[in-house]
Design a protein around this motif. Structure first.
Motif, mmCIF file in Angstrom:
data_model
loop_
_atom_site.group_PDB
_atom_site.id
_atom_site.type_symbol
_atom_site.label_atom_id
_atom_site.label_comp_id
_atom_site.label_asym_id
_atom_site.label_seq_id
_atom_site.Cartn_x
_atom_site.Cartn_y
_atom_site.Cartn_z
ATOM 1 N N SER A 36 22.313 50.264 45.061
ATOM 2 C CA SER A 36 23.028 50.003 46.306
ATOM 3 C C SER A 36 22.469 50.778 47.494
ATOM 4 O O SER A 36 22.485 50.287 48.620
ATOM 5 C CB SER A 36 24.516 50.326 46.131
ATOM 6 N N ARG A 37 21.982 51.990 47.256
ATOM 7 C CA ARG A 37 21.413 52.783 48.346
ATOM 8 C C ARG A 37 20.096 53.384 47.850
ATOM 9 O O ARG A 37 20.008 54.567 47.529
ATOM 10 C CB ARG A 37 22.394 53.858 48.792
ATOM 11 N N PRO A 38 19.043 52.580 47.785
ATOM 12 C CA PRO A 38 17.823 52.986 47.090
ATOM 13 C C PRO A 38 17.095 54.165 47.707
ATOM 14 O O PRO A 38 16.444 54.930 46.984
ATOM 15 C CB PRO A 38 16.953 51.725 47.143
ATOM 16 N N PHE A 39 17.169 54.342 49.019
ATOM 17 C CA PHE A 39 16.370 55.388 49.672
ATOM 18 C C PHE A 39 17.175 56.653 49.974
ATOM 19 O O PHE A 39 16.721 57.513 50.738
ATOM 20 C CB PHE A 39 15.750 54.841 50.953
ATOM 21 N N ALA A 105 14.871 45.376 41.150
ATOM 22 C CA ALA A 105 16.210 45.737 41.600
ATOM 23 C C ALA A 105 16.257 47.128 42.207
ATOM 24 O O ALA A 105 17.250 47.501 42.816
ATOM 25 C CB ALA A 105 17.185 45.660 40.426
ATOM 26 N N ASP A 106 15.183 47.899 42.066
ATOM 27 C CA ASP A 106 15.142 49.272 42.570
ATOM 28 C C ASP A 106 13.997 49.403 43.566
ATOM 29 O O ASP A 106 12.845 49.642 43.203
ATOM 30 C CB ASP A 106 14.958 50.251 41.408
ATOM 31 N N LEU A 107 14.316 49.239 44.851
ATOM 32 C CA LEU A 107 13.280 49.257 45.889
ATOM 33 C C LEU A 107 12.609 50.613 46.007
ATOM 34 O O LEU A 107 11.421 50.693 46.337
ATOM 35 C CB LEU A 107 13.898 48.860 47.230
ATOM 36 N N ALA A 108 13.338 51.682 45.756
ATOM 37 C CA ALA A 108 12.744 53.015 45.851
ATOM 38 C C ALA A 108 11.714 53.223 44.746
ATOM 39 O O ALA A 108 10.638 53.800 44.982
ATOM 40 C CB ALA A 108 13.823 54.085 45.764
ATOM 41 N N ALA A 245 22.911 47.089 55.061
ATOM 42 C CA ALA A 245 21.605 46.928 54.428
ATOM 43 C C ALA A 245 21.307 48.149 53.576
ATOM 44 O O ALA A 245 21.253 49.269 54.084
ATOM 45 C CB ALA A 245 20.512 46.736 55.483
ATOM 46 N N HIS A 246 21.141 47.941 52.287
ATOM 47 C CA HIS A 246 20.721 48.993 51.363
ATOM 48 C C HIS A 246 21.615 50.229 51.448
ATOM 49 O O HIS A 246 21.155 51.361 51.494
ATOM 50 C CB HIS A 246 19.255 49.355 51.618
#
Length: 304
Positions: A36-39, A105-108, A245-246
């Protein structure tokens, strides 16, 4: 009247049906397991969200840990690949893209894997997508989490072509097409203002401000400021709404496009002060503030 296309869909046992089912399953898997909050935890979180979602053309040196090669993070690379390595004047440089063709699913984790690859791959190679692997590095393994990004905003995509290189005709045509549709953009420069991005969208300009606070807490602060008549950047501006967003909330303002981007910097800093004061309030919303909150929620959308 044309004939009905009742039989135009894929047959249950066809290859097309199987491919569509696989695609739906992959999309549902990403939606179900997306971070939900990758960064979160990165000093550059807000700018990374902006570069991922709406900044057209920007680059920044990526603060790597333990890498011998310079790596640059960019909004988008040619072909929307995840990473590539090219020969520069003195040495090879790795590039990592935020706006990519495919992602997990995990942008980070994607970012960390692409950066790690770009730091070691051979010049001329490119990475279409970061692979899904349980052993992939985390951002803190390869990126200095405490370092902000020193961003350069470009008004074209000419940086896709290395300096001194004459591109092939098809490459030059790709850059030209990209340059034709790019919207002028700028990152506001003001004390206390981070990740506030201006864009000239044609009929009007917009300010999109990626905020680092918890979404619910920021919404309460926006409601307090709105109820007090302070949710504005002054004459020529209008609060348009917000999007999520994210894991972050992004307030959006419509702006008079005749004014230069940096002319909005002081007013944005002043709004930031009002939001900080509202965030510090530890009390239930008043009835007027609750009405403001409900109205603001009605102008909120989720893009990730």
């Amino acid at each position: 009247m044309g004939k009905s296309k009742r039989n135009s869909g894929p047959k249950p046992d066809s290859n097309r049906a199987a491919k569509l089912a696989e695609r739906r399953a992959a999309q549902e898997s990403i939606a179900a397991t997306a971070v939900s909050r990758p960064f979160a935890g990165l000093a550059a979180e807000c700018d990374l969200v902006a570069m991922r979602e709406f900044v057209p053309s920007a680059t920044a040196p990526l603060p790597m840990t333990g890498a011998d090669r310079a790596v640059v993070i960019a909004t988008v690379l040619p072909g929307a690949v995840a990473a590539l390595v090219r020969d520069e004047t003195d040495s090879a440089t790795g590039f990592v893209g935020m706006q990519v063709q495919a992602h997990s699913a995990d942008l980070a984790a994607d970012l960390a894997a692409a950066a790690s690859w770009a730091a070691t791959a051979a010049p001329g190679e490119s990475l279409t997508a970061a692979g899904v692997d349980a052993d992939r590095p985390r951002p803190a393994d390869v990126i200095d989490a405490s370092a902000p990004l020193d961003i350069t905003v470009h008004q074209d995509f000419n940086w896709w072509i290395p300096e001194g290189v004459t591109p092939a005709p098809e490459v030059a045509a790709t850059v030209e097409r990209a340059n034709e549709v790019i919207m002028p953009s700028a990152r506001l420069d003001a004390d206390g203002v981070v990740a506030a991005w201006w864009v000239d969208a044609g009929e009007k300009a917009h300010l999109r401000w990626v905020r680092p606070e918890d979404e619910d807490q920021l919404m309460l602060a926006l409601a307090r400021v709105h109820a007090a008549g302070g949710l504005t950047l002054g004459e020529g501006s209008r609060y348009a709404g917000s999007f999520r967003a994210h894991g972050l909330l992004v307030p959006v303002f419509d702006l008079d496009r005749e004014r230069h981007a940096q002319e909005w910097a002081a007013a944005t800093a002043e709004l930031g002060d009002r939001l900080d004061q509202a965030l510090a309030v530890d009390a239930p919303l008043t009835s007027q503030e609750r009405r403001s909150r409900d109205g603001l929620r009605g102008r909120q959308i989720t893009i990730r």
